[in-house]
Design an enzyme around this catalytic site. Structure first.
Site, PDB file in Angstrom:
ATOM      1  N   ASN A 174       9.168  24.426 -26.942  1.00 26.68           N
ATOM      2  CA  ASN A 174       9.844  23.927 -25.747  1.00 26.68           C
ATOM      3  C   ASN A 174       8.958  22.908 -25.037  1.00 26.68           C
ATOM      4  O   ASN A 174       7.717  23.000 -25.064  1.00 26.68           O
ATOM      5  CB  ASN A 174      10.292  25.067 -24.816  1.00 26.68           C
ATOM      6  CG  ASN A 174       9.208  26.028 -24.404  1.00 26.68           C
ATOM      7  OD1 ASN A 174       8.224  26.211 -25.110  1.00 26.68           O
ATOM      8  ND2 ASN A 174       9.387  26.670 -23.262  1.00 26.68           N
ATOM      9  N   CYS A 229      14.526  22.975 -25.269  1.00 30.45           N
ATOM     10  CA  CYS A 229      14.126  24.214 -25.925  1.00 30.45           C
ATOM     11  C   CYS A 229      13.410  23.969 -27.256  1.00 30.45           C
ATOM     12  O   CYS A 229      13.561  22.913 -27.897  1.00 30.45           O
ATOM     13  CB  CYS A 229      15.353  25.069 -26.206  1.00 30.45           C
ATOM     14  SG  CYS A 229      16.089  25.819 -24.752  1.00 30.45           S
ATOM     15  N   GLU A 283      14.120  25.297 -30.089  1.00 33.13           N
ATOM     16  CA  GLU A 283      15.068  25.132 -31.197  1.00 33.13           C
ATOM     17  C   GLU A 283      15.470  23.670 -31.343  1.00 33.13           C
ATOM     18  O   GLU A 283      15.619  23.156 -32.466  1.00 33.13           O
ATOM     19  CB  GLU A 283      16.308  25.995 -30.968  1.00 33.13           C
ATOM     20  CG  GLU A 283      16.038  27.501 -30.996  1.00 33.13           C
ATOM     21  CD  GLU A 283      15.631  28.084 -29.656  1.00 33.13           C
ATOM     22  OE1 GLU A 283      15.099  27.347 -28.798  1.00 33.13           O
ATOM     23  OE2 GLU A 283      15.848  29.293 -29.457  1.00 33.13           O
ATOM     24  N   CYS A 294      19.178  30.337 -26.694  1.00 22.00           N
ATOM     25  CA  CYS A 294      20.093  30.202 -25.552  1.00 22.00           C
ATOM     26  C   CYS A 294      21.450  29.680 -26.043  1.00 22.00           C
ATOM     27  O   CYS A 294      21.586  29.239 -27.191  1.00 22.00           O
ATOM     28  CB  CYS A 294      19.500  29.256 -24.500  1.00 22.00           C
ATOM     29  SG  CYS A 294      19.679  27.505 -24.896  1.00 22.00           S
TER      30      CYS A 294
HETATM   31  N1  THU Z   1      13.610  28.399 -24.119  1.00 23.11           N
HETATM   32  C1  THU Z   1      13.523  28.013 -25.417  1.00 23.11           C
HETATM   33  O1  THU Z   1      12.739  27.115 -25.761  1.00 23.11           O
HETATM   34  N2  THU Z   1      14.311  28.617 -26.325  1.00 23.11           N
HETATM   35  C2  THU Z   1      15.127  29.670 -26.057  1.00 23.11           C
HETATM   36  O2  THU Z   1      15.802  30.142 -26.949  1.00 23.11           O
HETATM   37  C3  THU Z   1      15.173  30.242 -24.703  1.00 23.11           C
HETATM   38  C4  THU Z   1      14.532  29.420 -23.657  1.00 23.11           C
HETATM   39  C5  THU Z   1      12.734  27.750 -23.140  1.00 23.11           C
HETATM   40  C6  THU Z   1      13.402  26.827 -22.152  1.00 23.11           C
HETATM   41  C7  THU Z   1      12.406  26.830 -21.017  1.00 23.11           C
HETATM   42  O3  THU Z   1      11.388  25.873 -21.287  1.00 23.11           O
HETATM   43  C8  THU Z   1      11.790  28.214 -21.074  1.00 23.11           C
HETATM   44  O4  THU Z   1      12.082  28.731 -22.358  1.00 23.11           O
HETATM   45  C9  THU Z   1      12.324  29.177 -20.020  1.00 23.11           C
HETATM   46  O5  THU Z   1      13.697  29.241 -20.049  1.00 23.11           O
END
Ligand code: THU
Length: 134
Positions: free
Chosen positions: A44, A55, A57, A88
């Site tokens: 992320n 994110c 992903e 998410c």
């Molecule tokens: N986040 C991800 O990178 N992937 C996920 O599947 C869930 C959330 C990140 C987004 C943000 O930078 C942090 O986690 C908190 O939500």
């Protein structure tokens, strides 16, 4: 864990260590296995303008596309949380673009595998490229 799981979860764990998450402090790594057996990882990347962050992903998918990949055959996500961290909602849709319903999504923390799902379980009845075919 089988050989593919171990390699993919390891890649997600290593990617998590590169996360740029100074605001949430919630570090996430993701890795996708493409249909050529290649692993693409990402983390992320947050932003001072909070909604502009993205994110892990999304980073992993961008790395795959940049390498010429088009099909995801397995996904791993690594984060530290009280409950296993699944992608998410927005990332489920992003993954669905490149992954079939039976694609496994392995979720892990620093201790190891915490859960295993399929894309169809995470995004049932999802909208996909097939809906745009005339
Ligand atoms: N986040 C991800 O990178 N992937 C996920 O599947 C869930 C959330 C990140 C987004 C943000 O930078 C942090 O986690 C908190 O939500």
């Amino acid at each position: 864990m089988n050989e593919h799981q171990t390699a993919l979860v390891d890649a997600a764990r290593q990617a998590r260590a590169r996360a740029y998450a100074p605001y949430s402090k919630f570090l996430v790594g993701a890795a996708v296995l493409d249909d050529q057996g290649r692993i693409h990882a990402g983390c992320n990347v947050e932003n001072a303008a909070y909604p502009q962050g993205w994110c892990a992903e999304a980073s992993a998918l961008a790395a795959m596309v940049m390498a010429g990949g088009r099909r995801v055959v397995a996904v791993a996500v690594c984060a530290e949380a009280p409950e296993p961290v699944t992608p998410c909602g927005g990332c489920r849709q992003k993954l669905r673009e490149f992954a079939a319903g039976d694609c496994p999504v392995w979720v892990a923390d620093l201790q190891g595998l915490r859960g295993s799902y399929t894309m169809a379980e995470l995004l049932p009845h999802g909208f996909g490229p097939q809906h745009l075919q005339a």
